[in-house]
Design a protein around this motif. Sequence first.
Motif, mmCIF file in Angstrom:
data_model
loop_
_atom_site.group_PDB
_atom_site.id
_atom_site.type_symbol
_atom_site.label_atom_id
_atom_site.label_comp_id
_atom_site.label_asym_id
_atom_site.label_seq_id
_atom_site.Cartn_x
_atom_site.Cartn_y
_atom_site.Cartn_z
ATOM 1 N N VAL A 11 0.823 -1.207 0.000
ATOM 2 C CA VAL A 11 0.000 0.000 0.000
ATOM 3 C C VAL A 11 0.861 1.261 0.000
ATOM 4 N N THR A 62 -0.462 0.333 -4.800
ATOM 5 C CA THR A 62 -0.973 1.637 -5.195
ATOM 6 C C THR A 62 0.064 2.326 -6.075
ATOM 7 N N ILE A 85 -3.164 -0.097 -8.429
ATOM 8 C CA ILE A 85 -4.365 0.641 -8.062
ATOM 9 C C ILE A 85 -4.033 2.122 -8.216
ATOM 10 N N THR A 86 -4.622 2.760 -9.194
ATOM 11 C CA THR A 86 -4.295 4.149 -9.486
ATOM 12 C C THR A 86 -4.825 5.073 -8.389
ATOM 13 N N VAL A 87 -3.926 5.877 -7.829
ATOM 14 C CA VAL A 87 -4.289 6.840 -6.780
ATOM 15 C C VAL A 87 -3.871 8.234 -7.236
ATOM 16 N N THR A 91 3.333 8.503 -5.997
ATOM 17 C CA THR A 91 4.023 7.513 -5.176
ATOM 18 C C THR A 91 5.340 8.112 -4.681
ATOM 19 N N LEU A 115 -3.908 8.225 1.462
ATOM 20 C CA LEU A 115 -4.904 7.684 0.542
ATOM 21 C C LEU A 115 -6.272 8.234 0.927
ATOM 22 N N GLU A 119 -9.872 5.530 -2.148
ATOM 23 C CA GLU A 119 -8.697 4.732 -2.495
ATOM 24 C C GLU A 119 -8.480 3.596 -1.499
ATOM 25 N N VAL A 123 -8.445 -0.552 -2.420
ATOM 26 C CA VAL A 123 -7.488 -1.580 -1.993
ATOM 27 C C VAL A 123 -8.234 -2.779 -1.421
#
Length: 310
Positions: A11, A62, A85-87, A91, A115, A119, A123
């Motif tokens: 994550v 993420t 997982i697009t946030v 990053t 997040l 979001e 997850v």
Amino acid sequence: MKHYKITTVTVNPALDKSTHLRGLVPEQKIRCDAPRYDAGGGGINVSKAIARLNGESLALFTAGGPTGEMIKELLLKEGIKVDPITVQNWTRESFVAVDDNTNSQYRFGFPGAALSELEKEMVLEKVKAIATDFLVLSGSLNEGLPTDFYKQIAEIAKKSNIKVIVDTSGESLQKVLETNVYLIKPNVGELAKLVGVDRLEMEEVNDAAKKIIAQGSAEIIVVSLGPQGAALITKDSYDYVPAPNVAKKSTVGAGDSMVGGMVWALSQNKSLAEVLRWGVACGSAATMNEGTQLFKIEDANRLFEWLKSK
């Protein structure tokens, strides 16, 4: 969805940047070598370790902004299956620098951006949908995530009879143990905290781990003892192996490599004695390489052969 024997969850991944310099002097501009980039973060490193053992896993993580996209591209180049997982927030990065004049290593880690509630749910929904035998929860949590977030993931996984392997620390480790996970890998200091003491001597490790197992917190505990090696404890067994004597260049990713070696061995139905030795072999082999490169398969194989007689 395709069934994977192993799925890793990260994550709070990081784009790892490493370089060399010659002389660290305050107030002066430091000239560095061209940087090396690696995909990083606990679970991602575990997937990379599994790939080096010619195993297969799904890396669930993420990913935000150009740094998240670069992590995805780096993993795909290594042949690792990814499910990003697009946030919204980028990053994070981490930075490792080695001063060649002193052979000193400097490690800089930045916190992961928060997040959103949506979001977080993304997850958890991804975890609900996976089909896997082993789920690895490894690494730190993002800023603002509740300390029971890994616990939430573990509870979802257990409903599908997935074996949960956890490598984290602090309150997030204490919380996830409320779900009775399959395997944890604390170091001796973390184990001491779990049983409420300041420190543990070598001869106290077995009893401390069995106390946690008796409480129904975990089935297997692998205790990392640093330069002394590692021990694997179940409710009715204890196994210890020493760490091989190798020329250490970096400890970055050694713990993740150890977890990768162990979960790969578990997925191959190897004995617990082999599981421990593969873990120590991969972890020790990782220290033989600079920066964030993890281990070379030939080093891991050689160290495993040595450890088989230990």
